[in-house]
Design an enzyme around this catalytic site. Structure first.
Site, short mmCIF file in Angstrom:
data_model
loop_
_atom_site.label_atom_id
_atom_site.label_comp_id
_atom_site.label_asym_id
_atom_site.label_seq_id
_atom_site.Cartn_x
_atom_site.Cartn_y
_atom_site.Cartn_z
N LYS A 250 16.12 2.47 2.01
CA LYS A 250 16.35 1.15 2.61
C LYS A 250 16.56 0.10 1.52
O LYS A 250 16.02 0.21 0.42
CB LYS A 250 15.21 0.73 3.54
CG LYS A 250 13.86 0.40 2.87
CD LYS A 250 13.72 -1.06 2.47
CE LYS A 250 12.50 -1.24 1.57
NZ LYS A 250 12.54 -2.12 0.50
N ASP B 264 6.74 -0.24 5.35
CA ASP B 264 8.16 0.10 5.51
C ASP B 264 8.37 1.35 6.35
O ASP B 264 9.51 1.68 6.68
CB ASP B 264 8.79 0.39 4.14
CG ASP B 264 8.87 -0.81 3.24
OD1 ASP B 264 8.85 -1.94 3.76
OD2 ASP B 264 8.98 -0.62 2.02
O1 C5P Z 1 2.38 -1.36 3.08
P1 C5P Z 1 2.41 -0.72 1.74
O2 C5P Z 1 1.26 0.24 1.53
O3 C5P Z 1 3.73 -0.06 1.43
O4 C5P Z 1 2.22 -1.87 0.69
C1 C5P Z 1 1.95 -1.63 -0.65
C2 C5P Z 1 1.41 -2.88 -1.29
O5 C5P Z 1 2.42 -3.89 -1.34
C3 C5P Z 1 0.26 -3.52 -0.56
O6 C5P Z 1 -0.97 -2.96 -0.94
C4 C5P Z 1 0.37 -4.98 -1.00
O7 C5P Z 1 -0.15 -5.15 -2.30
C5 C5P Z 1 1.87 -5.18 -1.11
N1 C5P Z 1 2.43 -5.73 0.14
C6 C5P Z 1 2.18 -7.05 0.44
N2 C5P Z 1 2.70 -7.58 1.61
C7 C5P Z 1 3.45 -6.81 2.43
C8 C5P Z 1 3.74 -5.47 2.13
C9 C5P Z 1 3.20 -4.96 0.95
O8 C5P Z 1 1.51 -7.77 -0.30
N3 C5P Z 1 3.95 -7.36 3.54
#
Ligand code: C5P
Length: 318
Positions: free
Chosen positions: A29, A156
């Site tokens: 993506k 995602d």
């Molecule tokens: O959701 P995911 O585990 O992929 O996110 C990884 C990291 O990216 C989170 O722990 C956070 O630090 C950051 N993140 C964020 N805000 C989001 C998505 C991700 O701060 N909306």
């Protein structure tokens, strides 16, 4: 929640699932618009984003097994954990727990989406594992149910269950599809050496904002959504935006040269993908994309330049 199967139903369930291997292809993506709001109390940022699935794929094969195992091939996969911290393994376990079946599957991943590249490769593999195990185990969940499980695995992951072009809100996990003609847009994807950490990029953006050193935050997605409907790449080019780009450039200043090189080669727009370091370039058509990719590949500004088109479907069998 679906009804759990008891041990007596195991044979029945095996009959309902696929006997042979299930192969799933899942795309990378890019974010056409990545608006990052304030840091929430749960450590995530509120997002206002438009996701877009492009034709660079990982492929996951699921076979029957007595335990849960994962093997991998592809560039850089030696660096990836094959244990319970791996998102594909966690996805298989999460689906098994939800459906009340034993988490028994042999997963094999052929990776082409670069690691830690800002193209959601790890999230794509988790989405592929949900779709593949659902077919192998015959658990028969809907896409919406799979997306519900996906949301707990990563922000995602739900988008990669659906693919196409979609609006993402909340922390990115609340996805609503945007109607768009398939394969409308031509992209060049410049893959960098090494990755960037997503949490580090978000933290860097917070730091830049606190210091007053970040650009103004992106507004609503309305302009981008209107541009998508117009189907003119020049109009879309003017609407692309990524609030994380300043952070990625601060962490990897050489990306500025990559972005410039794409524009010099004739790209209509250049942007960092997600938290980077992959850069994506919008081309006017497929021929231009080929030419821009060839120029970037010889300019020494990236490890690899590839063409891709979008939107494409999300994780699909076959
Ligand atoms: O959701 P995911 O585990 O992929 O996110 C990884 C990291 O990216 C989170 O722990 C956070 O630090 C950051 N993140 C964020 N805000 C989001 C998505 C991700 O701060 N909306």
């Amino acid at each position: 929640m679906t009804e759990a199967w008891g041990p007596d139903d195991d044979d029945d369930q095996q009959r309902r699932g696929a006997s042979g291997p299930v192969r799933v292809r899942v795309p990378a993506k890019v974010n056409l618009h990545l608006g990052v709001g304030p840091l929430r109390r749960d450590g995530y940022h509120e997002l206002n984003t438009v996701y877009h699935a492009i034709s660079i794929y990982d492929e996951l094969t699921a076979r029957r097994g007595d335990t849960l195992t994962l093997t991998m091939e592809g560039e850089g996969t030696g660096e990836l954990a094959l244990d319970d911290t791996n998102l594909a393994i966690r996805a298989a376990r999460a689906l098994a727990g939800y459906a009340g079946v034993p988490p028994h599957v042999r997963l094999h991943l052929r990776k082409q989406i670069p690691l830690a590249g800002g193209l959601a490769g790890g999230s794509a593999d988790a989405a592929a594992a949900l779709v593949a195990c659902d077919a192998l185990w015959g658990t028969g969940l809907s896409r919406d149910e799979l997306a519900g499980i996906a949301a707990d695995l990563g922000s995602d992951v739900p988008f990669l269950i659906y693919g196409g072009t979609a609006l993402g809100t909340g922390r990115g996990e609340a996805v609503s599809p945007v109607l768009a003609r398939a394969n409308s847009w031509h992209w060049v994807v410049a893959i960098a050496d090494g990755g960037l950490s997503t949490p580090a990029a978000y933290a860097e953006l917070d730091r830049l904002r606190e210091a007053g050193a970040a650009g103004p935050p992106l507004g609503s997605t309305d302009g981008l959504l209107a541009a998508l409907r117009q189907r003119d790449p020049r109009v879309l080019a003017a609407s692309l935006g990524n609030d994380l780009q300043d952070a990625a450039l601060a962490m990897r200043p050489s990306l500025a040269g990559t972005l410039k090189a794409g524009e010099a080669a004739g790209a209509l727009a250049s942007i960092v993908s997600g938290s980077g370091p992959t850069c994506v370039f919008l081309a006017a058509n497929a021929d231009d994309a080929d030419r821009i990719a060839a120029e970037l590949a010889t300019a020494g500004v990236c490890r690899q330049a590839r063409t891709a088109h979008g939107p494409v479907p999300g994780a699909r069998i076959g």
